[in-house]
Design an enzyme around this catalytic site. Sequence first.
Site, PDB file in Angstrom:
ATOM      1  N   HIS A 146      -7.339  -6.543  -0.309  1.00  0.00           N
ATOM      2  CA  HIS A 146      -6.210  -5.730   0.119  1.00  0.00           C
ATOM      3  C   HIS A 146      -5.758  -6.157   1.525  1.00  0.00           C
ATOM      4  CE1 HIS A 146      -3.642  -2.234  -0.144  1.00  0.00           C
ATOM      5  NE2 HIS A 146      -4.033  -1.813   1.033  1.00  0.00           N
TER       6      HIS A 146
ATOM      7  N   GLU B 191      -8.893  -6.328  -4.589  1.00  0.00           N
ATOM      8  CA  GLU B 191      -8.335  -5.288  -3.721  1.00  0.00           C
ATOM      9  C   GLU B 191      -9.416  -4.521  -2.954  1.00  0.00           C
ATOM     10  OE1 GLU B 191      -5.331  -4.458  -2.879  1.00  0.00           O
ATOM     11  OE2 GLU B 191      -3.934  -5.147  -4.410  1.00  0.00           O
TER      12      GLU B 191
ATOM     13  N   SER C 109       0.843  -1.190   0.000  1.00  0.00           N
ATOM     14  CA  SER C 109       0.000   0.000   0.000  1.00  0.00           C
ATOM     15  C   SER C 109       0.884   1.249   0.000  1.00  0.00           C
ATOM     16  CB  SER C 109      -0.966  -0.042   1.194  1.00  0.00           C
ATOM     17  OG  SER C 109      -1.965   0.944   1.107  1.00  0.00           O
TER      18      SER C 109
END
Length: 491
Positions: A399, A309, A181
Site C-alpha cells: 500500500h 496491500e 486509499s
Amino acid sequence: MQQRPRIRTAEGVVEGELVGGTAIFRGIPYAQPPVGALRFAAPAPVPRWDGVRPAIEFGPPPPQSGPGPKAEASDDANWLAATVCTPDPARSGLPVLVWISCGGYMAGTAADPMFDPTALATEGLVVVIVQCRMGAEGFALLDGAPSNRGLLDQIAALEWIQRNVAAFGGDPDAVTISGTSGGAGSVAALLTIPAARPLFRRAIAHSVPGLNITPALAKEVTDALADRLGVAPTAAGFANVGPQRLAEEVTALCADSPAHKDRWGRLAHLGIVVCPIIDGDLLPQTPWEALTDGNAAGIELLVGHMRDEFRLFSVMMGVRGTFTEEDAATAVEVFAPGDPAEYRAEYPDATADEMVEIVYSDATFRMPSALLAAANADAGGTSYLFEMQYASEVYGACHSIDVPLAFGTLDCPTGVLLLGEDAPDGARAVSDELLHTWVRFCATGDPGWPRYDADGRTTRLLDAPSTTAPYPEERSRRIWESRPPLPFAPA
C-alpha cells in the site's frame, strides 16, 4: 529577478511562484475556514477579496487522526484550500488532474512532498491538490450537522475548479479526479453523487477501500467519542472541543477500537472509526451498489491496487511473520464475504502469515478496487485495471508504493522509506510508465492497454518490465464475485 505569476480567479487575484518551469499557487481557499458557526456546517463560499492574495505557502493541514504519519497541527484554520500547478497559465485547454488528499479518511496534506505536482505539470497537466475535512471534522455523524462533510468539501472544491481552472490554462471539461486509499474511496463516492458528476469527466482510483458505514454504527462511534470527551453527541456538543483535541481523541479511539469488536466488528478490526456514511441522502448506496443497480452511470475509470496491500501495515506494526493459525482463522471469519471455508479451498497451501496477508489485502483494497472496475463496466463505463507488482525488498508491492511512483517523487520521505535512498532503475522505469499513464489517461481516457471486461479481465501488471495479462488475483475474485463490500453495521 523573475516576476511572480499572477492569476485572476473568480474570487480575486492570487500570486504564486515559478518552480521547475511550472507556475504553482498554494493554499488558495475554495471555501471559508470551517470554524465558529461553520465548524460542522456545509462548506461556505469564499468572499471576494481586493488586491493580491499571496499563494506561496501551502494551506495549513486539516486536523489529522489515525495511527499513521500525520502533519503537524496549525492554529490557522484555512484547511479548505487548493494548490494549483500549471505548465503555463497563458495556455488553454490543458487536461486537469485533481488529487484528493484524504488518506484513510483521517490524514493528508497538500504539503506532503510525495504529492509534489511539478513532474506531472511538466508533462502538460494542470494539477490541483485538494484538502478537505477529515476524521471527526469531516465524517463523524452529528445531530445538527450534515453528514459526509468531507465529501461536501470535495464537491465545493470541484465547483471552484470549474469556475477557475481555465484561468490557470486548464480545460474545465477535461477534469479527472484522483486519489489513493481514502482519496480513492472519495473518488468512488463522487462517481455516484448527482451534484458531483457534472464537475469531472474521468476518474483515477488507486487502492479503493471497502470502507463505508451505516448511520447506526456511525452513531455508536459518535456516542463513544462523546463519552470520552464528556460532551453531548451533537454538533453543539462537539463544538466545545477544539479541532486538535478532537482529532487526538479520534486517534485514541482508533487504538482502543478492539475493545468494541463485539459491536463494531470489521470496523474495530481495521482500527478506523470514521469514514463515509451511507446516509440515505448524499450517499443512498455504496458505490458498488449504485453502479450495479443502475443508479449511477459508468465513466472512464482507471483503477488498481497493489499486489501486497497489507504488507505495509504488517511490517510497520512489526507483526509480519508472527501470525498464527488462530490469527488466520479470525481474519477469514471476520472478513470473508461468504463461507470462510472458501478461502481455505482457494488457498489450500497458504501459511498462516500468507493467509492473513491475502485476506486483509483482499478485504481492504484489492477486491473493492477490482469490483469497482467490474461495476463501472457493467454500468456502461470503460474501466482500465492495474495491479502494482513492482516490489521493494522489505515492503513488497505494498500500500502507498504507487504514489511516489505516479508523482515521480521517489526521493520524498515515503519514496525513500519504501524504495531506498537511491531508487533502483526498475523503480524509475515503473515511475516513468505510471506517470505517463496518468498523463495519457487524463488527456485521452486511454491509459495504453485494453479495457477490463467480464470476458478477458485484462489487467496491466506494473513491474520492470510491465506486462498485460488476465487479472492475477482470480482466486480471490471468485470468492468476492457478486459480493461487493457492504457498509459496516453494528453487530
